[in-house]
Design an enzyme around this catalytic site. Sequence first.
Site, PDB file in Angstrom:
ATOM      1  CG  PHE A   1      37.948  39.579  43.839  1.00  0.00           C
ATOM      2  CD1 PHE A   1      37.379  38.640  42.999  1.00  0.00           C
ATOM      3  CD2 PHE A   1      38.627  40.648  43.269  1.00  0.00           C
ATOM      4  CE1 PHE A   1      37.461  38.775  41.627  1.00  0.00           C
ATOM      5  CE2 PHE A   1      38.716  40.789  41.901  1.00  0.00           C
ATOM      6  CZ  PHE A   1      38.135  39.844  41.068  1.00  0.00           C
TER       7      PHE A   1
ATOM      8  CD  GLN B   1      44.864  48.462  42.026  1.00  0.00           C
ATOM      9  OE1 GLN B   1      44.050  48.057  41.206  1.00  0.00           O
ATOM     10  NE2 GLN B   1      44.591  48.558  43.319  1.00  0.00           N
TER      11      GLN B   1
ATOM     12  CG  HIS C   1      45.618  43.569  38.371  1.00  0.00           C
ATOM     13  ND1 HIS C   1      46.023  42.252  38.407  1.00  0.00           N
ATOM     14  CD2 HIS C   1      44.310  43.564  38.704  1.00  0.00           C
ATOM     15  CE1 HIS C   1      45.001  41.494  38.752  1.00  0.00           C
ATOM     16  NE2 HIS C   1      43.946  42.270  38.941  1.00  0.00           N
TER      17      HIS C   1
ATOM     18  CG  LEU D   1      43.490  42.358  34.663  1.00  0.00           C
ATOM     19  CD1 LEU D   1      44.714  42.977  35.316  1.00  0.00           C
ATOM     20  CD2 LEU D   1      42.242  43.152  35.027  1.00  0.00           C
TER      21      LEU D   1
ATOM     22  CB  THR E   1      40.034  38.104  36.406  1.00  0.00           C
ATOM     23  OG1 THR E   1      39.274  38.422  37.581  1.00  0.00           O
ATOM     24  CG2 THR E   1      39.894  36.608  36.150  1.00  0.00           C
ATOM     25  CD  GLU E   2      42.464  40.901  43.228  1.00  0.00           C
ATOM     26  OE1 GLU E   2      42.134  41.050  44.408  1.00  0.00           O
ATOM     27  OE2 GLU E   2      42.871  41.828  42.508  1.00  0.00           O
TER      28      GLU E   2
ATOM     29  NE  ARG F   1      43.046  44.245  41.912  1.00  0.00           N
ATOM     30  CZ  ARG F   1      42.087  44.613  41.083  1.00  0.00           C
ATOM     31  NH1 ARG F   1      42.044  45.850  40.634  1.00  0.00           N
ATOM     32  NH2 ARG F   1      41.160  43.748  40.694  1.00  0.00           N
TER      33      ARG F   1
ATOM     34  CG  HIS G   1      44.399  47.383  36.688  1.00  0.00           C
ATOM     35  ND1 HIS G   1      43.763  46.945  35.552  1.00  0.00           N
ATOM     36  CD2 HIS G   1      43.517  47.182  37.706  1.00  0.00           C
ATOM     37  CE1 HIS G   1      42.556  46.487  35.857  1.00  0.00           C
ATOM     38  NE2 HIS G   1      42.382  46.638  37.158  1.00  0.00           N
TER      39      HIS G   1
ATOM     40  NE  ARG H   1      40.096  49.739  41.073  1.00  0.00           N
ATOM     41  CZ  ARG H   1      39.967  48.480  40.660  1.00  0.00           C
ATOM     42  NH1 ARG H   1      39.194  47.632  41.322  1.00  0.00           N
ATOM     43  NH2 ARG H   1      40.638  48.049  39.607  1.00  0.00           N
TER      44      ARG H   1
END
Length: 594
Positions: free
Chosen positions: A120, A240, A242, A252, A254-255, A286, A367, A409
């Site tokens: 991640f 943040q 994203h 979103l 996902t990462e 991010r 996000h 984050r």
Amino acid sequence: MPNNVHTHTFDAVIVGAGGAGLMAALYASRKINVAVISKLYPTRSHTGAALGGIGAALGNVEEDRWEWHAYDTVKGSDYLADQDAVDVLCKEAVETVIELEHMGLPFDRTPEGKIAQRRFGGHTNPETKKPVQRACHAADRTGHMILQTLYQQCIRNKVNFFDEYHVVDLIRVDNTIRGVVAVSLATGEFHVFHSKAVMFATGGWGKCWEVTSNAHSLTGDGAAVCLRRGIPMEDMEFFQFHPTGIFRLGILITEGVRGEGGVLINGKGERFMERYAPTIKDLASRDVTSRSIYLEIMAGRGVNGRNYVHLDVRPETVNRYFEEAGDSRRITAQFIEEKLAETVDQCRTYLGIDPVTEPIPIQPTAHYAMGGIPTDVDGRAVVDAQNTVLPGLYAAGECACVSVHGANRLGTNSLVDLVVFGRRAGNHMAGYCPGAELLPLPDNPAGEVMAELERIRNNSGGTRPYVLRDRMQKTMMANVGVFRTEEILNEALETLRELRAQYANVSVDDKGQRFNTDLLEAWELGCLLELAEVTAVAAQARTESRGGHARDDYPERNDEQWLKHSLCFKEGDGYRLDYKPVVLGRYEPQKRVY
């Protein structure tokens, strides 16, 4: 008490039924009488939208240590995180994830039967500088599985739920907490919840921005209610973006897609993250990745000249890059269908494309709030720069600021935050309430907020909420987004103050009582307007770039002046800023290198 106001009494009241609220309720309910109040049915809470994983240094796939997780968290925060709180987060993440497994959460498995882990963004082995597999996952529906598991455990533990009750005020008398005021969506009646302790776990306020991954319900109610009752908001300038939201929609991606090998490609077909983060590339944190995407677009390298780039997870693309890097991994269409099932479904549903055979158009999306209600590591709300605790008031999750996320984050740390600090807050309430006195309610505790809602209901010919909301969201996106300057922040503040003045005349079409979502959405808009203005006030004052706060006119981080947390207090119709020091530890601030 007016006849149309109902009163309930509990030891503790938890506002919000996402991961933090449910974890707190589960632990507190073992010793005290707890009510959970949620404006949604609990399993519709936004925790369910978290996809890719929950970070914990289990070391199931390769060597890992909680201290490495802590280093990545501090580094990713641009050194604004409090390192004592980060140690708690990362150390307790390991036991908490194992506890979730024992509760029945269906994590994916390694061939040996251990909890599976994936790469991640921002998670590394600091000795090799390479990405580490730390994100524990249940396909790409991890948040959904956490939410379902915790809700089932709360039902098993006979927690009291008040679903579709909208909390609209906090009952605070001097430095004591007496409960909350809520509206029943079904009847429109007011309910006073009298308690010794109140915990807010109400999530973020991404709906301040036009393009956001947040659901319509994320309007910052808990934070705004606390702000109005004298609780400062900490580090609100840090929100943040994203990097991978679906183009235009903001939903979103996902990462975890990049964790499994997906790459970012510009309009020229280049893998551009090599320019901005040559070591960790597409798995940079991010803030770095979002700014990189914007810089590519601003340089005219968006796809087809438009404001998006591609996220490419097609097996032929990913496997080619794996081979070039000497990475033995390979992915297949079946792998994508199984490990990224939610992503595949989202792309087919909302974009009409198949990510197995086509690249995904993405752009940064608002996000996550790094700031919020200031707390200590036990979830207790603090009210000043000296960290003075307000007894009986707690917060956890996105609406709170411990601060473990600092200025930015790391992916997976939101779910860690929920369960670690939700559990700690629940445990502390369970210890606090038996020795605390149930103080009497003030006269007519619901009177003030009842009058406000009646004012909105009975206004006629005023401004429509959607007009103000649209202008606020566009202003925040353009002026308080990924890049900021003094000039555009001043413009934002001028517009937001104008909108707040117009909000005094806001009116709604539905004058009824039952299921009056028109009225409650107008009230939510008031929360958003206040939090948007606090964000802009704090952003204007911070004359540096750090994490999610990037000032074009002050492009460098300034530790000498700005290694400190902001606190924003509401005073009359304006706001006052104060500051408190960051808690340092093992890691001295240094330039982030990717």
